[in-house]
Motif scaffolding. Structure first.
Motif, PDB file in Angstrom:
ATOM      1  N   UNK A 349     -15.897 -20.637 -18.238  1.00 27.42           N
ATOM      2  CA  UNK A 349     -16.123 -19.856 -19.403  1.00 27.42           C
ATOM      3  C   UNK A 349     -17.120 -20.611 -20.354  1.00 27.42           C
ATOM      4  N   UNK A 350     -17.326 -22.095 -20.442  1.00 25.52           N
ATOM      5  CA  UNK A 350     -18.049 -22.560 -21.235  1.00 25.52           C
ATOM      6  C   UNK A 350     -19.533 -21.781 -21.152  1.00 25.52           C
ATOM      7  N   UNK A 351     -20.171 -21.827 -22.511  1.00 30.82           N
ATOM      8  CA  UNK A 351     -21.489 -21.418 -22.638  1.00 30.82           C
ATOM      9  C   UNK A 351     -22.501 -22.398 -23.237  1.00 30.82           C
ATOM     10  N   UNK A 385     -15.498  -7.719  -7.472  1.00 36.97           N
ATOM     11  CA  UNK A 385     -15.111  -8.834  -7.076  1.00 36.97           C
ATOM     12  C   UNK A 385     -13.906  -9.449  -7.847  1.00 36.97           C
ATOM     13  N   UNK A 386     -14.204  -9.217  -9.153  1.00 34.60           N
ATOM     14  CA  UNK A 386     -13.037  -9.739 -10.237  1.00 34.60           C
ATOM     15  C   UNK A 386     -12.037  -8.897 -10.161  1.00 34.60           C
ATOM     16  N   UNK A 387     -11.998  -7.722  -9.808  1.00 28.94           N
ATOM     17  CA  UNK A 387     -10.995  -6.754  -9.984  1.00 28.94           C
ATOM     18  C   UNK A 387     -10.715  -6.260 -11.436  1.00 28.94           C
ATOM     19  N   UNK A 388     -11.956  -5.974 -11.898  1.00 28.38           N
ATOM     20  CA  UNK A 388     -11.828  -5.694 -13.362  1.00 28.38           C
ATOM     21  C   UNK A 388     -11.536  -3.988 -13.487  1.00 28.38           C
ATOM     22  N   UNK A 389     -10.815  -3.595 -13.987  1.00 25.01           N
ATOM     23  CA  UNK A 389     -10.530  -2.033 -14.188  1.00 25.01           C
ATOM     24  C   UNK A 389     -11.696  -1.439 -14.564  1.00 25.01           C
ATOM     25  N   UNK A 390     -12.052  -0.227 -14.458  1.00 27.80           N
ATOM     26  CA  UNK A 390     -13.288   0.476 -14.953  1.00 27.80           C
ATOM     27  C   UNK A 390     -13.159   0.741 -16.455  1.00 27.80           C
ATOM     28  N   UNK A 391     -12.232   0.880 -17.112  1.00 28.10           N
ATOM     29  CA  UNK A 391     -11.852   1.263 -18.646  1.00 28.10           C
ATOM     30  C   UNK A 391     -12.344  -0.374 -19.204  1.00 28.10           C
ATOM     31  N   UNK A 392     -12.149  -1.516 -18.735  1.00 29.68           N
ATOM     32  CA  UNK A 392     -12.413  -2.810 -19.312  1.00 29.68           C
ATOM     33  C   UNK A 392     -13.896  -3.024 -19.374  1.00 29.68           C
ATOM     34  N   UNK A 409     -17.919 -11.789 -21.930  1.00 30.65           N
ATOM     35  CA  UNK A 409     -17.109 -12.715 -22.700  1.00 30.65           C
ATOM     36  C   UNK A 409     -15.676 -12.483 -22.277  1.00 30.65           C
ATOM     37  N   UNK A 410     -15.251 -13.886 -21.552  1.00 27.65           N
ATOM     38  CA  UNK A 410     -13.793 -13.683 -21.479  1.00 27.65           C
ATOM     39  C   UNK A 410     -13.762 -13.234 -19.867  1.00 27.65           C
ATOM     40  N   UNK A 411     -14.620 -12.994 -19.162  1.00 27.39           N
ATOM     41  CA  UNK A 411     -14.838 -12.528 -17.823  1.00 27.39           C
ATOM     42  C   UNK A 411     -15.335 -13.342 -16.617  1.00 27.39           C
ATOM     43  N   UNK A 412     -16.894 -13.701 -17.052  1.00 27.92           N
ATOM     44  CA  UNK A 412     -17.477 -14.659 -16.435  1.00 27.92           C
ATOM     45  C   UNK A 412     -18.682 -15.203 -16.989  1.00 27.92           C
ATOM     46  N   UNK A 413     -19.450 -16.161 -16.464  1.00 29.52           N
ATOM     47  CA  UNK A 413     -20.493 -16.799 -17.160  1.00 29.52           C
ATOM     48  C   UNK A 413     -21.679 -16.915 -16.117  1.00 29.52           C
TER      49      UNK A 413
END
Length: 434
Positions: A349-351, A385-392, A409-413
């Motif tokens: 998650x580093x940028x 693919x990351x199984x992130x719920x729709x509302x998020x 932010x907080x999920x992928x880079x």
């Protein structure tokens, strides 16, 4: 005869919700009557709703009665914004919040609900099309936070209470708004019940009897349903419906009602339950369907029911982060973003630190394809693919340097090549809402 001695066998400290009306007045004087004999402690709390011109006068009356009878008195003012036909419900919620704050250890809250109130509530539940829980009426005893709430006058009719009060020449407050039949409860009280009881003088008693029978049957249903809910309820209060959705429809209705109650929601109508079943549980139209219930949404995501507070629409928001090393406050109470030079997040998650010449923006939606692991993908596919719920997905801040998409932010880079010579940094998103 009105007898409330039973409550003193187990409990010794009481806080009475004293409105000054006839019911709470009779309850107060009954407690005064048995105070010395059973060695009980009484306090009274009066809530001034500030909705009536006479509310100050009523507060003074209650204070005076308590002073005469040596009862510790609490006066609390509350304000109801935009009074309307829902005012009664709003006032009740605020009132009970005050009661919760003022109760002390081992103190029991007492209210003056009577038999007529019980039957009126039963009629209102029928009007809403409620199930057995709603038709069970007002509970005589219920858990109230760390304490209990008791209603000692619940089996006594208003007529009996009035007779007791008049015999002892008690003084109480008459609120004229209780005769306003634009409110459903008052309409039932003044227009419907007088005609029913005139024809059948035994009606209230039989109504009470029916409520008790429904309560008994409801307890039997709970013995069957509660273990099913317990087995399928996760720690975050989401409900696994893989097996539940295969059950009989009537059983599913009861389970969903109880699950909504666990979330703190109001009991839905049968029509709404049918919509939940068809739209959300059986997924007749969408892959991840939802249905709205006032300020909340019920989602079915991967065969789990989620109770989610409705999120504001963020689609068109573009926020310019002019001073990236100063905390950025996000709109709609979405929290703050803050850049940290230290490595607070996982390595993935580093940028890279932004250059001074770069324009930094935060969005909540993008149609651009994103390069991840040398492949270009739509953001929707990455979320899947990351199984992130729709509302998020709709509320996650997306970071851009100029027009380059850098991170959800907080999920992928992303793996785009940028700012090679700059140091690694972390962005911390402190959320205010779930």
């Amino acid at each position: 005869m009105i007898n409330i001695n039973k409550i003193t066998k187990k409990y010794k400290k009481f806080l009475i919700a004293y409105s000054g009306g006839i019911d709470s007045t009779v309850l107060l004087y009954k407690l005064i009557e048995i105070r010395k004999k059973y060695n009980i402690k009484i306090r009274a709390i009066h809530i001034n709703h500030q909705l009536n011109k006479k509310s100050k006068k009523w507060s003074k009356h209650c204070k005076k009665i308590c002073k005469i009878n040596n009862i510790p008195f609490i006066l609390k003012k509350i304000k109801i914004n935009k009074p309307n036909l829902n005012t009664e419900s709003k006032a009740r919620k605020k009132r009970y919040k005050v009661f919760k704050k003022k109760l002390v250890k081992n103190e029991i809250l007492l209210t003056g609900h009577n038999l007529n109130d019980q039957c009126e509530t039963f009629f209102l539940a029928i009007k809403r099309g409620s199930g057995t829980t709603g038709l069970s009426g007002i509970a005589y005893k219920k858990k109230f936070y760390k304490n209990y709430l008791l209603r000692p006058l619940l089996k006594y009719s208003r007529k009996k209470i009035e007779t007791w009060a008049k015999k002892r020449k008690l003084k109480w407050i008459e609120d004229k708004s209780n005769y306003n039949t634009s409110y459903d409860r008052n309409f039932i009280r003044h227009k419907i019940f007088p005609k029913i009881t005139k024809r059948w003088n035994f009606f209230l008693k039989n109504c009470f009897r029916s409520i008790k029978l429904i309560n008994s049957e409801n307890k039997i249903i709970n013995k069957f349903i509660n273990p099913i809910i317990k087995k399928n309820l996760f720690l975050d209060k989401t409900l696994n419906i893989k097996k539940i959705k295969k059950m009989d429809i009537k059983i599913i209705y009861i389970i969903i009602r109880k699950w909504i109650n666990i979330q703190g929601g109001k009991m839905p109508s049968l029509k709404f339950l049918k919509n939940i079943l068809n739209t959300v549980i059986y997924k007749k139209k969408k892959k991840n369907p939802k249905i709205q219930l006032k300020k909340y949404e019920i989602w079915n995501y991967q065969d789990r029911l989620y109770w989610i507070k409705k999120k504001p629409k963020m689609k068109n928001y573009i926020i310019f982060w002019k001073y990236p090393f100063k905390k950025l406050k996000l709109p709609k109470n979405f929290g703050t973003l803050e850049i940290k030079n230290k490595k607070y997040t996982k390595k993935n998650f580093y940028i890279k630190k932004p250059k001074k010449s770069q324009i930094i923006t935060i969005k909540f939606q993008t149609k651009k394809k994103i390069r991840i692991k040398n492949k270009k993908k739509k953001i929707k596919k990455i979320y899947n693919e990351l199984k992130i719920p729709p509302w998020k997905r709709k509320t996650t801040p997306l970071l851009f340097y100029n027009k380059k998409f850098i991170s959800a932010i907080g999920l992928f880079v992303t793996k785009k090549k940028y700012n090679k010579k700059e140091k690694n940094i972390s962005i911390i998103w402190k959320k205010n809402i779930s």
